[in-house]
Write a protein that holds these residues in place. Structure first.
Motif, short mmCIF file in Angstrom:
data_model
loop_
_atom_site.label_atom_id
_atom_site.label_comp_id
_atom_site.label_asym_id
_atom_site.label_seq_id
_atom_site.Cartn_x
_atom_site.Cartn_y
_atom_site.Cartn_z
N LEU A 9 0.74 -1.37 -0.07
CA LEU A 9 0.06 0.22 0.01
C LEU A 9 0.77 1.56 0.10
N SER A 10 2.05 1.20 0.65
CA SER A 10 3.10 2.31 0.37
C SER A 10 3.78 2.58 -0.65
N GLY A 11 3.59 1.75 -1.74
CA GLY A 11 4.12 1.96 -2.99
C GLY A 11 4.99 0.82 -3.57
N GLY A 12 4.88 -0.39 -2.86
CA GLY A 12 5.52 -1.79 -3.42
C GLY A 12 6.75 -1.99 -2.95
N ALA A 13 7.47 -2.92 -3.37
CA ALA A 13 8.71 -3.48 -2.87
C ALA A 13 9.77 -2.70 -2.97
N GLY A 14 9.82 -1.57 -3.79
CA GLY A 14 10.67 -0.68 -3.84
C GLY A 14 10.52 0.38 -2.73
N ALA A 15 9.76 0.57 -2.30
CA ALA A 15 9.19 1.83 -1.51
C ALA A 15 9.83 1.36 0.03
N ARG A 16 11.09 1.64 0.32
CA ARG A 16 11.69 1.55 1.38
C ARG A 16 12.31 2.89 2.02
N PRO A 17 11.43 3.60 2.54
CA PRO A 17 11.76 5.02 2.83
C PRO A 17 13.01 5.18 3.79
N GLY A 18 14.03 5.70 3.55
CA GLY A 18 15.01 5.70 4.40
C GLY A 18 15.14 7.17 5.50
#
Length: 152
Positions: A9-18
């Motif tokens: 929901l937050s943007g998919g597998a690549g969405a890992r906010p640092g």
């Protein structure tokens, strides 16, 4: 909500906010939800390698933080990508805290602060960090890391 659904929901597998460290003194603190070792990637998400061809590895800590910058759906979960100087600071903090097992890291509170820059060869610079860790779920035990002016 599961971590998988939250990620989707937050943007998919690549969405890992640092966690950003834009200026000296920037400090972030959070409860460690998980950590793992993986190959570092560049800004285009391509794997990084040393000149020898060996992969550059880093540790990735998932922290539950109070940091919010992604709108109303931001749950404060952030990925702390720790390689080289950042990792050195975290290792020192874990040793100081007497951590002996992986399980002691999960649920502990990790704080990290950008303290300055180091001049490297070729005119490049590396950010320097200081870190503090308290095992367990007692996050309130970690005070703020001293201000940059108070560091030795």
């Amino acid at each position: 909500m599961s971590d998988l659904l939250s990620d989707l929901l937050s943007g998919g597998a690549g969405a890992r906010p640092g966690l950003p460290f834009p200026t000296i003194g920037t400090t972030h603190k959070g409860t460690v939800l998980s950590f793992e070792k993986e190959q570092a990637t560049d800004m285009d998400d391509k794997p990084r390698f040393f000149a020898s061809g060996d992969p550059i590895m880093e540790y990735v800590f998932v922290l539950q933080t109070d940091y919010r910058d992604r709108g109303d759906d931001d749950d404060g979960r952030r990925w702390l990508f720790a390689g080289w100087k950042k990792l050195d600071a975290i290792r020192d903090a874990l040793r100081t805290a007497g951590v002996k097992t992986d399980d002691a890291v999960i649920g502990g509170t990790l704080a990290i602060q950008y303290t300055g820059d180091e001049q490297l060869k070729g005119g490049k610079t590396a950010k320097l960090y200081r870190s503090q860790f308290v095992p367990g779920t007692s996050g309130d035990l970690v005070g703020s890391i001293p201000a940059v002016d108070d560091l030795v």
